[in-house]
Structure formats: structure tokens, C-alpha cells
Design an enzyme around this catalytic site. Structure first.
Site, PDB file in Angstrom:
ATOM      1  N   HIS A  70      49.401  33.886  36.833  1.00 14.77           N
ATOM      2  CA  HIS A  70      48.110  33.059  36.336  1.00 14.77           C
ATOM      3  C   HIS A  70      46.709  34.253  36.844  1.00 14.77           C
ATOM      4  O   HIS A  70      45.996  34.154  36.016  1.00 14.77           O
ATOM      5  CB  HIS A  70      48.177  31.939  37.396  1.00 14.77           C
ATOM      6  CG  HIS A  70      46.766  31.391  37.188  1.00 14.77           C
ATOM      7  ND1 HIS A  70      45.626  31.410  38.087  1.00 14.77           N
ATOM      8  CD2 HIS A  70      46.354  30.429  36.199  1.00 14.77           C
ATOM      9  CE1 HIS A  70      44.750  30.550  37.806  1.00 14.77           C
ATOM     10  NE2 HIS A  70      45.038  29.995  36.569  1.00 14.77           N
ATOM     11  N   GLU A  73      46.354  36.389  33.867  1.00 17.79           N
ATOM     12  CA  GLU A  73      45.830  35.810  33.013  1.00 17.79           C
ATOM     13  C   GLU A  73      44.251  35.832  33.028  1.00 17.79           C
ATOM     14  O   GLU A  73      43.623  36.046  32.080  1.00 17.79           O
ATOM     15  CB  GLU A  73      46.130  34.221  32.980  1.00 17.79           C
ATOM     16  CG  GLU A  73      45.410  33.469  31.870  1.00 17.79           C
ATOM     17  CD  GLU A  73      45.491  31.998  32.228  1.00 17.79           C
ATOM     18  OE1 GLU A  73      44.296  31.138  32.193  1.00 17.79           O
ATOM     19  OE2 GLU A  73      46.669  31.464  32.694  1.00 17.79           O
ATOM     20  N   HIS A  74      43.704  35.751  34.346  1.00 16.35           N
ATOM     21  CA  HIS A  74      42.186  35.882  34.525  1.00 16.35           C
ATOM     22  C   HIS A  74      41.871  37.277  34.370  1.00 16.35           C
ATOM     23  O   HIS A  74      40.595  37.629  33.910  1.00 16.35           O
ATOM     24  CB  HIS A  74      41.952  35.232  36.034  1.00 16.35           C
ATOM     25  CG  HIS A  74      41.894  33.895  35.953  1.00 16.35           C
ATOM     26  ND1 HIS A  74      40.744  33.158  36.367  1.00 16.35           N
ATOM     27  CD2 HIS A  74      42.967  32.806  36.255  1.00 16.35           C
ATOM     28  CE1 HIS A  74      40.788  32.129  36.235  1.00 16.35           C
ATOM     29  NE2 HIS A  74      42.097  31.694  36.340  1.00 16.35           N
ATOM     30  N   GLU A 143      37.707  37.341  40.957  1.00 20.96           N
ATOM     31  CA  GLU A 143      38.363  36.306  40.588  1.00 20.96           C
ATOM     32  C   GLU A 143      39.196  35.533  41.519  1.00 20.96           C
ATOM     33  O   GLU A 143      39.604  34.301  41.520  1.00 20.96           O
ATOM     34  CB  GLU A 143      39.265  36.849  39.557  1.00 20.96           C
ATOM     35  CG  GLU A 143      38.824  37.074  38.129  1.00 20.96           C
ATOM     36  CD  GLU A 143      38.136  36.079  37.288  1.00 20.96           C
ATOM     37  OE1 GLU A 143      38.823  35.064  37.077  1.00 20.96           O
ATOM     38  OE2 GLU A 143      37.027  36.528  37.182  1.00 20.96           O
ATOM     39  N   GLU A 150      39.104  26.742  40.970  1.00 14.38           N
ATOM     40  CA  GLU A 150      39.911  26.180  39.983  1.00 14.38           C
ATOM     41  C   GLU A 150      41.031  25.346  40.865  1.00 14.38           C
ATOM     42  O   GLU A 150      41.417  24.176  40.543  1.00 14.38           O
ATOM     43  CB  GLU A 150      40.799  27.082  39.134  1.00 14.38           C
ATOM     44  CG  GLU A 150      41.369  26.402  38.076  1.00 14.38           C
ATOM     45  CD  GLU A 150      42.166  27.737  37.252  1.00 14.38           C
ATOM     46  OE1 GLU A 150      43.115  27.231  36.419  1.00 14.38           O
ATOM     47  OE2 GLU A 150      41.731  29.005  37.254  1.00 14.38           O
TER      48      GLU A 150
END
Length: 486
Positions: A70, A73-74, A143, A150
Site C-alpha cells: 500500500h 501505491e502512494h 506519506e 487515511e
């Protein structure tokens, strides 16, 4: 998917969604010399979707690296050796395009939506972010905060939390039980080296599919993919294909309370399901459709008049207004699955609502009717074929099927298999199928073990359950979660 062709038992009128799906041109598939598969389907649109589907997700992480897929992905959109973040965003904006990505437990996907004349540019951008991401330390540190925020948003969505904890409960000895975002300590400490190691271990050509849907010339797509993705490494000759340990399904209960007096109680009950390629996978989908879903106050037909037996039972036997909603779910993975139901109700109705749902599922083994099966199959066809209404949805279907089945199943074949499912088959799966007992693909022939009845599970076969209750104002001593059955 089913591993054998089944005869069509009856010629029934196709739903409009299924009839439209049959008009779609076939999917073209080409395998490049490095093992990467390129697939496309033409549609009569002005825009197209092209993406890369990778056989890699949180399941292929370690405890220490959980969250890496994940995190990557960022980082993919934060700049490459050829394009910094601003240049990448401006290029997409000038194309009038859209770039997105998502991560699941078994797959990572990057895709672009653009005009038909921009196909090469779209493939070039995807290739660049996957092969040349800089993984800049400043962006990586930034991030961390984005992902933690998130996570805070995810934690506010009770359904997301319930299903994460259901996976943890059912597969707690396997990476399949990991969350996709990873734990807070990993997000705060993950390193550039860990991200690069994950890419080197998992982003190999034989585990990737470039898929496109729209006004796509397949030969052009193959040429662009060969030029731009030809540098992806392939699995070294003699190296065995990556495999994961078969997850051990664990029957258990996880109970916890919240600080919201008067809030609804949420619960999920999951049984071991079947893999994508199991012969009974479509029957499980049909059973999910037969159980269906309910939400208080919604629907054209009043719940009391619904053709869904379980909805009728919930409304008749539980005081009006106490049950907010329920829905069946069926999640397939490469070598296992998770089947069950999720519900929301008043805390006082938890036992009654769960009892009705358990009883409703168990009765499928004895008295499901042909009418119920046909209704479930029609609803399933609408979902399966009605969802293929955009180039993005079609590309997603192509990429996922090539990863899990090794091919795209033709609509005509899928219809044949669905029409072959009848009440006898549903009763067989409900009685002796994998919701009640463990099944392995390599099990040899032999008598099936007698399963425990749903709702009266024996220790070895019991389902996993997660129950979230609002904390009662007068019970301040029960502030921390309690686990039963671990």
C-alpha cells in the site's frame, strides 16, 4: 471458475445485461517473451482504460513489512527518474486523463484513463512509475502522515474495521489476516530498502498483466507493452513459482465495545469459503445472491412481501425497527475464501438477528426451492454482467481474471455454468461444502466428514465471528476489547 464444461439444462431468456454482455468482442491475449501478458477488449468508446494488474498485495508481506504494498501505491505518484511529481501531474492533466491505483490482499493495480490517441503515453506513464519511481526520502516521510490519516478515516468506518478484524480472526496465523494499510508502527518505520525489496521480490513480468478496454488496437498495445515493459525481469529459469502457505482457517469469536452509547451493534460471521478456481465457486456466489441483503426502509417491495425468505423471517420474528440491515458476502482468494454475512441492529437484537441469519443459512441445506435458486441466479447475472458498463470495469475484469484463472472466461461459458446450477447443487454445497468443513484442492476422493450444523458449530468447524457492541453507559469496567476462543 469451474474446471469442466457443464451442459445447459434449460434455455431461459437472458437478462438485458447478460444479452448485452454477449455482444462484447472477445478478449485478445498475447504473452511477451519475458512472460508478461497483454490483454485487451475493444468497445465503442472515445476513451479507454489501460492498467497493470500485479499478483502482489498485503498477503505477500512479512510481519515486519506489512503495509509495503500500500505504501508503494502512494509513492508511485511522487515522481520518477524521468518525471518529478509536478511534471507527472501536469502531463496527466494536459492529457485530460486520470491516473489511479489500489491495493488489495492479493493484487496491486495501477491504471490510467485517457483518450484513444493517448494510449502509448498512458502505457509509458504506467511503465515509468512502476520501473523508475525515485522513492524520495522526503516524500516517503510525508506519506507516513497521509497514510496515518487515511487509517484514521478507515477506523471510523465500522464495516471496514469489522472485515479487517474478521480476516484477523479467521486467518490470524497467516499474512492473509494482515490489514492492507499495515500497523501504525510499520507505517512510521518502513524504509526505502523494504519498499525496494518488495518490488524486486514481487514485481516480476510473469506476475503482471497489462490490460486495456476501449477503442484499443491490440497489436499496438502489444508493441507498446513490449517496448516499455520488456525490461521487467522474469522469473529466473529453474526458480519455482512463488507459493504461499495454505492459510489455516480458525473458528473463533472476537467481541469488543465502543464508546458510543446508543449506537448500533455490528457483527459479521464468516465460514471458510472456496478459492476462485474451486468447482463450487459459482454455487457460492449463487448462495450469496439467494441470501441477499436487506436495509430497513429501502426497496420497492415491502420487506413483508419480499420473495427473500430470510428477509421475511427477520421482519416477522424481530421487533420492527431493531434490525437496520444485513448482507451476505463471498470473498475468494487463490487457495481459500471467506463466506458469511454482516449485519447491523440494535444491541438488544443481536442474539435474535444472528440466530435468524444462522438458521436461514442452515436451511439452504434442506429446503431451498428451485424458485429461490432461479431468483438468486437472475440477481447474480445482473450483478456480474451489469457491472461491465465502463472501460474501467471491463479492464478490471480482464486483469483480475487473467491473474486468478489464467484466462478470461467467455460470457457464454459463464452463462452455461450458471444455468447448470440447480437446487440440488445448492443443497449439496450448503450441506457438505466448505462453509462447514475445510477443503483442499489436493484432497483425494473419499467420504466427506460430517459437518457441524450451522448455528451449532463444533470446535473444529465453528465459524469466525466479530461482534462490535456499543458500550452500555452503566458498565464503565468493560472499556477494553475482550477476545473469546483464541
Amino acid at each position: 471458475g469451474v474446471s469442466r464444461a457443464l451442459p445447459l439444462r434449460s434455455q431461459r431468456p437472458l437478462s438485458s445485461a447478460a444479452a448485452a454482455a454477449l455482444q462484447h468482442p472477445p478478449t485478445q491475449v498475447t504473452t511477451l517473451p519475458n512472460g508478461l501478458r497483454v490483454a485487451s477488449q475493444q468497445t465503442a468508446d472515445e476513451t479507454l482504460t489501460v492498467g497493470v494488474w500485479i499478483d502482489a498485495g498485503s498477503r505477500f508481506e512479512t510481519k515486519e513489512s506489512n503495509g509495503a504494498a500500500h505504501f508503494l501505491e502512494h509513492m508511485a505518484f511522487k515522481g520518477t527518474k524521468r518525471r518529478n511529481r509536478i511534471q507527472l501531474e501536469q502531463e496527466i492533466e494536459n492529457m485530460g486523463g486520470h491516473l489511479n491505483a489500489y491495493t488489495s490482499r492479493e493484487q496491486t493495480v495501477y491504471y490510467a484513463k485517457c483518450f484513444k490517441n493517448d494510449l502509448r503515453q498512458g502505457v509509458d506513464i504506467l511503465s515509468d512509475i512502476l520501473q523508475n519511481s525515485t522513492l524520495d526520502q522526503a516524500h516517503l516521510d510525508f506519506e507516513r502522515g497521509v497514510i496515518l490519516r487515511e487509517m484514521e478515516e478507515v477506523e471510523k468506518t465500522v464495516e471496514e474495521v469489522i472485515f479487517d478484524r474478521l480476516h484477523l480472526t479467521a486467518f490470524h496465523d497467516s499474512p492473509l489476516g494482515y490489514t492492507i494499510l499495515g500497523p501504525v508502527e510499520n507505517i512510521q518505520s518502513i524504509t526505502k530498502a523494504q519498499l525496494r525489496e518488495y518490488v524486486q521480490s514481487n514485481y516480476t513480468a510473469d506476475r503482471m498483466v497489462v490490460a486495456a478496454a476501449g477503442p484499443v488496437d491490440h497489436a499496438e498495445l502489444v508493441q507498446y507493452a513490449g517496448d516499455l515493459f520488456g525490461g521487467f525481469p522474469q522469473r529466473t529459469a529453474g526458480t519455482p513459482a512463488r507459493s504461499c502457505a495454505l492459510p489455516k482457517f480458525t473458528g473463533a469469536e472476537l467481541l469488543y465495545r465502543t464508546d458510543e452509547p446508543g449506537a448500533l451493534a455490528h457483527f459479521a460471521v464468516g465460514y471458510e469459503g472456496v478459492p476462485w478456481t474451486h468447482p463450487d465457486s459459482l454455487t457460492f456466489m449463487t448462495i450469496q445472491s439467494i441470501i441477499g441483503s436487506y436495509k430497513r426502509g429501502e426497496g420497492l417491495v415491502p420487506a413483508e412481501l419480499s420473495g427473500n425468505r430470510l428477509t421475511n423471517s427477520i421482519v416477522r420474528n424481530i421487533d420492527s425497527g431493531l434490525t437496520e440491515s444485513f448482507a451476505a458476502f463471498n470473498t475468494c482468494y487463490k487457495d481459500t475464501g471467506l463466506f458469511g454475512f454482516y449485519a447491523q441492529c440494535e444491541e438488544s437484537a443481536v442474539a435474535g438477528c444472528m440466530g435468524e441469519l444462522l438458521h436461514g443459512v442452515s436451511t439452504l441445506a434442506d429446503c431451498v426451492t428451485d424458485e429461490e435458486v432461479e431468483r438468486g441466479k437472475r440477481a447474480l447475472k445482473t450483478v456480474l454482467f451489469g457491472s461491465l458498463d465502463s472501460t474501467t470495469a471491463i479492464a478490471e475484469d480482464i486483469g483480475r481474471q487473467l491473474l486468478v484463472y489464467g484466462r478470461r472466461i467467455p460470457i457464454s461459458e459463464l452463462l452455461l455454468r450458471l444455468d447448470a446450477i440447480d437446487a440440488t447443487q445448492v443443497r449439496r454445497v450448503a450441506l457438505s461444502g466448505a462453509p462447514l468443513q475445510r477443503r483442499h484442492r489436493d484432497d483425494g476422493p473419499g467420504p466427506a466428514r460430517r459437518p457441524a450444523a450451522l448455528g451449532e458449530p463444533e470446535a473444529a468447524h465453528r465459524p469466525s465471528a466479530v461482534v462490535r457492541r456499543p458500550r452500555e453507559p452503566q458498565t464503565s469496567s468493560s472499556s477494553s476489547p475482550s477476545a473469546v476462543g483464541f
